[in-house]
Design a protein around this motif. Structure first.
Motif, PDB file in Angstrom:
ATOM      1  N   SER A 154     -38.760  16.162 -50.070  1.00  0.00           N
ATOM      2  CA  SER A 154     -38.018  15.003 -49.558  1.00  0.00           C
ATOM      3  C   SER A 154     -38.643  14.431 -48.287  1.00  0.00           C
ATOM      4  O   SER A 154     -38.284  13.329 -47.856  1.00  0.00           O
ATOM      5  CB  SER A 154     -36.554  15.367 -49.307  1.00  0.00           C
ATOM      6  OG  SER A 154     -36.449  16.408 -48.357  1.00  0.00           O
TER       7      SER A 154
ATOM      8  N   ARG B  24     -37.657   9.387 -51.097  1.00  0.00           N
ATOM      9  CA  ARG B  24     -36.329   8.959 -51.535  1.00  0.00           C
ATOM     10  C   ARG B  24     -36.346   7.573 -52.167  1.00  0.00           C
ATOM     11  O   ARG B  24     -35.429   7.213 -52.895  1.00  0.00           O
ATOM     12  CB  ARG B  24     -35.335   9.012 -50.372  1.00  0.00           C
ATOM     13  CG  ARG B  24     -34.848  10.417 -50.061  1.00  0.00           C
ATOM     14  CD  ARG B  24     -34.119  11.017 -51.231  1.00  0.00           C
ATOM     15  NE  ARG B  24     -33.699  12.397 -50.980  1.00  0.00           N
ATOM     16  CZ  ARG B  24     -33.129  13.190 -51.892  1.00  0.00           C
ATOM     17  NH1 ARG B  24     -32.940  12.749 -53.118  1.00  0.00           N
ATOM     18  NH2 ARG B  24     -32.779  14.417 -51.581  1.00  0.00           N
TER      19      ARG B  24
ATOM     20  N   PRO C 201     -34.219   8.477 -55.513  1.00  0.00           N
ATOM     21  CA  PRO C 201     -32.947   8.413 -54.793  1.00  0.00           C
ATOM     22  C   PRO C 201     -32.061   9.615 -55.118  1.00  0.00           C
ATOM     23  O   PRO C 201     -31.310  10.097 -54.274  1.00  0.00           O
ATOM     24  CB  PRO C 201     -32.325   7.105 -55.281  1.00  0.00           C
ATOM     25  CG  PRO C 201     -33.483   6.288 -55.742  1.00  0.00           C
ATOM     26  CD  PRO C 201     -34.471   7.267 -56.309  1.00  0.00           C
ATOM     27  N   ARG C 202     -32.178  10.076 -56.343  1.00  0.00           N
ATOM     28  CA  ARG C 202     -31.527  11.307 -56.795  1.00  0.00           C
ATOM     29  C   ARG C 202     -32.594  12.090 -57.545  1.00  0.00           C
ATOM     30  O   ARG C 202     -33.267  11.551 -58.422  1.00  0.00           O
ATOM     31  CB  ARG C 202     -30.336  10.979 -57.708  1.00  0.00           C
ATOM     32  CG  ARG C 202     -29.438  12.150 -58.019  1.00  0.00           C
ATOM     33  CD  ARG C 202     -28.173  11.673 -58.737  1.00  0.00           C
ATOM     34  NE  ARG C 202     -27.259  12.774 -58.952  1.00  0.00           N
ATOM     35  CZ  ARG C 202     -27.282  13.572 -60.021  1.00  0.00           C
ATOM     36  NH1 ARG C 202     -28.214  13.366 -60.967  1.00  0.00           N
ATOM     37  NH2 ARG C 202     -26.426  14.556 -60.150  1.00  0.00           N
ATOM     38  N   GLU C 203     -32.729  13.386 -57.229  1.00  0.00           N
ATOM     39  CA  GLU C 203     -33.921  14.123 -57.665  1.00  0.00           C
ATOM     40  C   GLU C 203     -33.820  14.772 -59.038  1.00  0.00           C
ATOM     41  O   GLU C 203     -34.605  15.657 -59.386  1.00  0.00           O
ATOM     42  CB  GLU C 203     -34.289  15.185 -56.623  1.00  0.00           C
ATOM     43  CG  GLU C 203     -33.209  16.182 -56.301  1.00  0.00           C
ATOM     44  CD  GLU C 203     -32.410  15.794 -55.060  1.00  0.00           C
ATOM     45  OE1 GLU C 203     -32.204  16.669 -54.208  1.00  0.00           O
ATOM     46  OE2 GLU C 203     -31.995  14.622 -54.956  1.00  0.00           O
TER      47      GLU C 203
END
Length: 258
Positions: free
Chosen positions: A198, A204, A208-210
């Motif tokens: 991150s 990100r 935005p969501r991993e």
């Protein structure tokens, strides 16, 4: 808005065909870590004949009639469960879980005959990179038992960025860091960088969501000290997105590395 142009998946599809060519012999089974299965622990699909799981909405009607009829492998599911439990990982067997599109979209291209047994492994929903790398380390012996371990995700996963074109710079920036991490870094450094992913440039913005990055962590853990090789790369996916895929370990003797 970027249009989904004809042939958008051609290079990605070819890379999957190339994987089959490199492997030469069919694997005994495939263990798939899909970006589309998150749970409170590391669950394994354990049905002998898993159903389909259409984990999307608003798509054309025919996409809900797709079938991938590969058999499950309950014995492999139990073997992986035991390996993870022995390593202190919370695990379970799910006899109802079906093949989601993170699995069947790849497998239909890689093995359209649907004869290779297939087991899915969930991600743990806290997305702890170190824990997922550790899962890979625990299941690494499966590689010597004819099991192909696949992390299914996407190196850039911001849908808005893909559709708007705003992801062009972010995807290229993160992809460069990812290549440095997976190809140019030795195993200890590779692990360190991924645990701190991150902090990478454009991290990100790219994820935005991993959820689409975490399956890679399991594959890296299973790779041990094997070098990473980039087997798919393009800078104009969906018009402007940079995307890559990786294999760990050398291709079989006599097969050129892409």
């Amino acid at each position: 808005m970027k249009e989904f142009r004809p042939g958008a998946y051609d290079r990605l599809e070819k890379s999957l065909h190339d994987i089959r060519t490199e492997l030469a012999d069919l694997p005994r089974a495939v263990l798939m870590i899909s970006a589309h299965w998150e749970a409170d622990r590391f669950w394994l699909s354990s049905a002998a004949r898993p159903p389909m799981y259409y984990d999307y909405a608003g798509f054309p009607e025919h996409t809900y009639r797709i079938r991938y009829a590969a058999p499950g492998e309950p014995y492999l599911a139990e073997t992986v469960r035991a390996m993870l439990e022995h390593g202190g990982m919370p695990t379970g067997l799910d006899p109802d879980r079906g093949y989601d599109h993170g699995t069947f979209s790849l497998m239909h291209v890689l093995y359209p005959e649907a004869t290779v047994p297939l087991v899915q492994l969930s991600m743990k929903k806290d997305f702890d990179p170190a824990e997922h790398i550790r899962v890979g380390e625990l299941i690494a012996p499966l590689r010597d038992q004819g099991v192909l371990i696949v992390g299914s995700g996407f190196s850039f996963h911001d849908t808005r960025g893909i559709l708007s074109g705003a992801g062009e710079v972010a995807s290229a920036t993160f992809d460069q860091w990812l290549d440095e991490t997976l190809v140019d870094s030795k195993s200890p450094e590779r692990r360190r960088r991924l645990i701190g992913w991150s902090n990478a440039p454009a991290a990100r913005a790219a994820h935005p969501r991993e959820d689409h990055l975490i399956p890679l962590m399991v594959a890296v853990g299973a790779a041990g000290d094997d070098a990473g090789n980039r087997v798919y790369h393009e800078q104009t996916f969906m018009g402007a997105i940079t995307a890559s895929s990786y294999r760990f370990g050398e291709a079989p003797v006599g097969v050129p590395i892409p």
